[in-house]
Design an enzyme around this catalytic site. Sequence first.
Site, PDB file in Angstrom:
ATOM      1  N   HIS A  24       0.822  -1.208   0.000  1.00 26.35           N
ATOM      2  CA  HIS A  24       0.000   0.000   0.000  1.00 26.35           C
ATOM      3  C   HIS A  24       0.855   1.255   0.000  1.00 26.35           C
ATOM      4  O   HIS A  24       2.039   1.196   0.275  1.00 26.35           O
ATOM      5  CB  HIS A  24      -0.943   0.022   1.209  1.00 26.35           C
ATOM      6  CG  HIS A  24      -0.258   0.068   2.539  1.00 26.35           C
ATOM      7  ND1 HIS A  24      -0.117  -1.056   3.337  1.00 26.35           N
ATOM      8  CD2 HIS A  24       0.338   1.074   3.221  1.00 26.35           C
ATOM      9  CE1 HIS A  24       0.520  -0.718   4.444  1.00 26.35           C
ATOM     10  NE2 HIS A  24       0.822   0.568   4.402  1.00 26.35           N
ATOM     11  N   GLU A  75      -3.717   3.285   1.980  1.00 20.30           N
ATOM     12  CA  GLU A  75      -3.973   3.336   3.422  1.00 20.30           C
ATOM     13  C   GLU A  75      -4.227   4.795   3.767  1.00 20.30           C
ATOM     14  O   GLU A  75      -3.372   5.656   3.563  1.00 20.30           O
ATOM     15  CB  GLU A  75      -2.759   2.838   4.204  1.00 20.30           C
ATOM     16  CG  GLU A  75      -2.895   3.031   5.710  1.00 20.30           C
ATOM     17  CD  GLU A  75      -1.619   2.709   6.461  1.00 20.30           C
ATOM     18  OE1 GLU A  75      -1.300   3.461   7.395  1.00 20.30           O
ATOM     19  OE2 GLU A  75      -0.943   1.727   6.119  1.00 20.30           O
ATOM     20  N   HIS A  94       4.210   6.566   3.511  1.00 22.87           N
ATOM     21  CA  HIS A  94       5.196   5.560   3.159  1.00 22.87           C
ATOM     22  C   HIS A  94       4.657   4.620   2.099  1.00 22.87           C
ATOM     23  O   HIS A  94       3.467   4.589   1.846  1.00 22.87           O
ATOM     24  CB  HIS A  94       5.605   4.749   4.398  1.00 22.87           C
ATOM     25  CG  HIS A  94       4.458   4.040   5.041  1.00 22.87           C
ATOM     26  ND1 HIS A  94       3.764   4.565   6.109  1.00 22.87           N
ATOM     27  CD2 HIS A  94       3.854   2.861   4.762  1.00 22.87           C
ATOM     28  CE1 HIS A  94       2.802   3.727   6.460  1.00 22.87           C
ATOM     29  NE2 HIS A  94       2.835   2.684   5.662  1.00 22.87           N
ATOM     30  N   GLU A 142       7.880   0.923   4.516  1.00 21.20           N
ATOM     31  CA  GLU A 142       7.494   0.026   5.601  1.00 21.20           C
ATOM     32  C   GLU A 142       7.639  -1.409   5.120  1.00 21.20           C
ATOM     33  O   GLU A 142       7.179  -1.751   4.023  1.00 21.20           O
ATOM     34  CB  GLU A 142       6.043   0.281   6.014  1.00 21.20           C
ATOM     35  CG  GLU A 142       5.577  -0.634   7.126  1.00 21.20           C
ATOM     36  CD  GLU A 142       4.106  -0.452   7.485  1.00 21.20           C
ATOM     37  OE1 GLU A 142       3.711  -0.863   8.587  1.00 21.20           O
ATOM     38  OE2 GLU A 142       3.340   0.090   6.656  1.00 21.20           O
TER      39      GLU A 142
END
Length: 147
Positions: A24, A75, A94, A142
């Site tokens: 994401h 997200e 991110h 991430e």
Amino acid sequence: MTDKIAPQSAASTEARPVGTRILHTMLRVFDLDRSIAFYTKAFGMALLRRTDFPGGRFTLAFVGYGAEEKDAVLELTHNWDQKEPYEIGTAYGHIAIAVPDAYRACEILEKNGARITRPAGPMKHGTRVIAFVEDPDGYKIELVQRD
């Protein structure tokens, strides 16, 4: 004229020494309901899940065109205490990449010169194992451990 780079074979372990796919992209949003409505109504995405984290005072909502298990999604992160709308540029969060073992991925990345900004371990307000790395320009990536 741009140079094209031939994609490496997905079967090659050298092609993917750490990650398996992009999960994401995270954006911080000021009004979560308004953002969910925008992405679901204007773009036809589905609200895939929404989770409140009272201990951290934030909510995560995932929207997209398909199942998170197969497709990259957005997200939308709503920080409950944000008093003003975000400025363009400060809302970016991110990119997330699925990894089979976040601890091992950090070892490999560190050996290859990556800056680990958050070592692998359980999420602060959850149980999923994550880590954060910075790319050369300081953008966050991430690593999300997925079986």
